[in-house]
Design a protein around this motif. Sequence first.
Motif, PDB file in Angstrom:
ATOM      1  N   VAL A 175       0.916  -1.017  -0.096  1.00 14.65           N
ATOM      2  CA  VAL A 175      -0.009  -0.077  -0.001  1.00 14.65           C
ATOM      3  C   VAL A 175       0.892   1.358   0.041  1.00 14.65           C
ATOM      4  CG1 VAL A 175      -2.054   1.341   1.246  1.00 14.65           C
ATOM      5  CG2 VAL A 175      -1.623  -1.389   1.299  1.00 14.65           C
ATOM      6  N   PHE A 176       1.158   1.898  -1.118  1.00 13.10           N
ATOM      7  CA  PHE A 176       1.858   3.077  -1.408  1.00 13.10           C
ATOM      8  C   PHE A 176       1.391   4.098  -2.007  1.00 13.10           C
ATOM      9  CE2 PHE A 176       4.846  -0.844  -0.948  1.00 13.10           C
ATOM     10  CZ  PHE A 176       5.289  -0.485   0.011  1.00 13.10           C
ATOM     11  N   ASN A 177       1.574   5.328  -1.793  1.00 12.95           N
ATOM     12  CA  ASN A 177       1.299   6.462  -2.364  1.00 12.95           C
ATOM     13  C   ASN A 177      -0.347   6.413  -2.863  1.00 12.95           C
ATOM     14  OD1 ASN A 177       3.704   7.960  -3.004  1.00 12.95           O
ATOM     15  ND2 ASN A 177       4.114   6.183  -4.065  1.00 12.95           N
ATOM     16  N   VAL A 178      -1.193   6.245  -1.889  1.00 12.62           N
ATOM     17  CA  VAL A 178      -2.751   6.197  -1.927  1.00 12.62           C
ATOM     18  C   VAL A 178      -3.305   7.049  -0.948  1.00 12.62           C
ATOM     19  CG1 VAL A 178      -2.529   3.772  -3.118  1.00 12.62           C
ATOM     20  CG2 VAL A 178      -2.766   3.993  -0.560  1.00 12.62           C
ATOM     21  N   SER A 179      -4.629   7.345  -1.287  1.00 16.80           N
ATOM     22  CA  SER A 179      -5.599   7.890  -0.101  1.00 16.80           C
ATOM     23  C   SER A 179      -6.493   6.894   0.374  1.00 16.80           C
ATOM     24  CB  SER A 179      -6.385   9.050  -0.806  1.00 16.80           C
ATOM     25  OG  SER A 179      -7.355   9.594   0.110  1.00 16.80           O
ATOM     26  N   GLY A 185     -15.832   4.428   7.885  1.00 13.57           N
ATOM     27  CA  GLY A 185     -15.984   2.957   8.153  1.00 13.57           C
ATOM     28  C   GLY A 185     -14.708   2.297   7.860  1.00 13.57           C
ATOM     29  N   PRO A 186     -14.593   1.201   8.348  1.00  9.59           N
ATOM     30  CA  PRO A 186     -13.056   0.765   8.382  1.00  9.59           C
ATOM     31  C   PRO A 186     -12.550   0.167   7.015  1.00  9.59           C
ATOM     32  CG  PRO A 186     -14.514  -0.904   9.076  1.00  9.59           C
ATOM     33  CD  PRO A 186     -15.371   0.306   8.935  1.00  9.59           C
ATOM     34  N   ILE A 187     -11.291   0.384   6.849  1.00 10.36           N
ATOM     35  CA  ILE A 187     -10.514  -0.194   5.736  1.00 10.36           C
ATOM     36  C   ILE A 187      -9.659  -1.194   5.964  1.00 10.36           C
ATOM     37  CG2 ILE A 187      -8.961   0.337   3.849  1.00 10.36           C
ATOM     38  CD1 ILE A 187      -9.801   3.206   3.903  1.00 10.36           C
ATOM     39  N   TYR A 188      -9.872  -2.405   5.237  1.00  8.02           N
ATOM     40  CA  TYR A 188      -9.397  -3.507   5.582  1.00  8.02           C
ATOM     41  C   TYR A 188      -8.669  -4.024   4.286  1.00  8.02           C
ATOM     42  CZ  TYR A 188      -8.186  -8.630   6.486  1.00  8.02           C
ATOM     43  OH  TYR A 188      -7.595  -9.954   6.808  1.00  8.02           O
ATOM     44  N   ILE A 189      -7.113  -4.414   4.386  1.00  5.01           N
ATOM     45  CA  ILE A 189      -6.291  -4.824   3.065  1.00  5.01           C
ATOM     46  C   ILE A 189      -6.016  -5.995   3.587  1.00  5.01           C
ATOM     47  CG2 ILE A 189      -4.392  -4.055   1.683  1.00  5.01           C
ATOM     48  CD1 ILE A 189      -6.804  -2.052   1.718  1.00  5.01           C
ATOM     49  N   GLU A 194      -2.604  -5.990  -2.831  1.00  4.71           N
ATOM     50  CA  GLU A 194      -1.912  -4.607  -3.300  1.00  4.71           C
ATOM     51  C   GLU A 194      -2.899  -3.701  -3.722  1.00  4.71           C
ATOM     52  OE1 GLU A 194       1.642  -3.166  -6.309  1.00  4.71           O
ATOM     53  OE2 GLU A 194       0.596  -5.170  -6.726  1.00  4.71           O
ATOM     54  N   VAL A 195      -2.508  -2.234  -3.109  1.00  5.09           N
ATOM     55  CA  VAL A 195      -3.429  -1.073  -3.718  1.00  5.09           C
ATOM     56  C   VAL A 195      -2.509  -0.416  -4.412  1.00  5.09           C
ATOM     57  CG1 VAL A 195      -4.515   0.928  -2.786  1.00  5.09           C
ATOM     58  CG2 VAL A 195      -4.690  -1.267  -1.491  1.00  5.09           C
ATOM     59  N   THR A 213      -6.183  -3.260  -6.345  1.00  3.95           N
ATOM     60  CA  THR A 213      -7.019  -2.262  -6.939  1.00  3.95           C
ATOM     61  C   THR A 213      -5.903  -1.717  -8.160  1.00  3.95           C
ATOM     62  OG1 THR A 213      -6.230  -0.288  -5.530  1.00  3.95           O
ATOM     63  CG2 THR A 213      -8.127  -1.872  -4.877  1.00  3.95           C
ATOM     64  N   LYS A 214      -6.394  -1.571  -9.324  1.00  8.51           N
ATOM     65  CA  LYS A 214      -5.208  -1.091 -10.239  1.00  8.51           C
ATOM     66  C   LYS A 214      -5.165   0.430 -10.081  1.00  8.51           C
ATOM     67  CE  LYS A 214      -4.493  -3.740 -13.304  1.00  8.51           C
ATOM     68  NZ  LYS A 214      -5.263  -4.334 -14.498  1.00  8.51           N
TER      69      LYS A 214
END
Length: 277
Positions: A175-179, A185-189, A194-195, A213-214
Amino acid sequence: MNYILFDGAHRDSLLPFTYTRPVAEIRIGILTIREKWEQYLGITTTTVTEDYLSKKWPMVEMEHNIMISASYLPNPNLVEQIKNLKVGQALVHETEIVAFYTLEDEEKDLEDYQTIEIDSAPITVKHTWDIFSKNGDAIKEDYNLITEDRSSQPLSSSVFAVNPNNIFIEEGAKVFNVSLNAENGPIYIGKDAEVMEGSIIRGPFALCEHASTKLGTKIYGPTTVGPQSKVGGEVNNSVIFGYSNKGHDGFLGNSVLGEWCNIGADSNNSNLKNNYA
């Protein structure tokens, strides 16, 4: 105790998804319905389903069995009531059977059971649209279940995060260079997910293991991307069961995508007709 999940009266209203899986294999939130029950119960479950599905999902009956309707999602209160059932007792919600305690080879009409009303109404999946319309609440419940007493992998300094305490990154995720905005609500990776760079995500959101996510993906709201799936473009209030791709630009909203499906580049669906009906 042996726990068995049964399809129940709502199997037909969950077609076409239940043509190829029991109700228990529907994904809503982060986990499938079966995975939720097994996490809460701490034991493997089996299934009562259509004959042609039972070769892959067989039922295992023992001397003592509790049958549970797979249309009901577990919560601590419901699980406690189920564990406290005695032989000949059944849990009901209004007029519907939620669970009942039966003995091996017992032939007994449900009308003969002592009925107990459940303490509080759980999330239910009785129609196809329940899968996405209740997904946000299901993500929140699964997030609390999965992350309890665990620590997230640290967020990269390149991530713009809102409410980072409501974001959980599993081991191996990139998870790099993302918002990531977890205000609503929660975010689960998930593990090894890969984000990709430039993605903009609002919770509740779940990206399951080995999913991605592309570049520049925009996620607007309660959305689940199942294992080994890819998403790109715009996605809002949708559930992808797993092993499916919407990897390019285009809009997907208020939708459920099963397994092994591929949405072509620049495909769009609308949750409103052109006359706003």
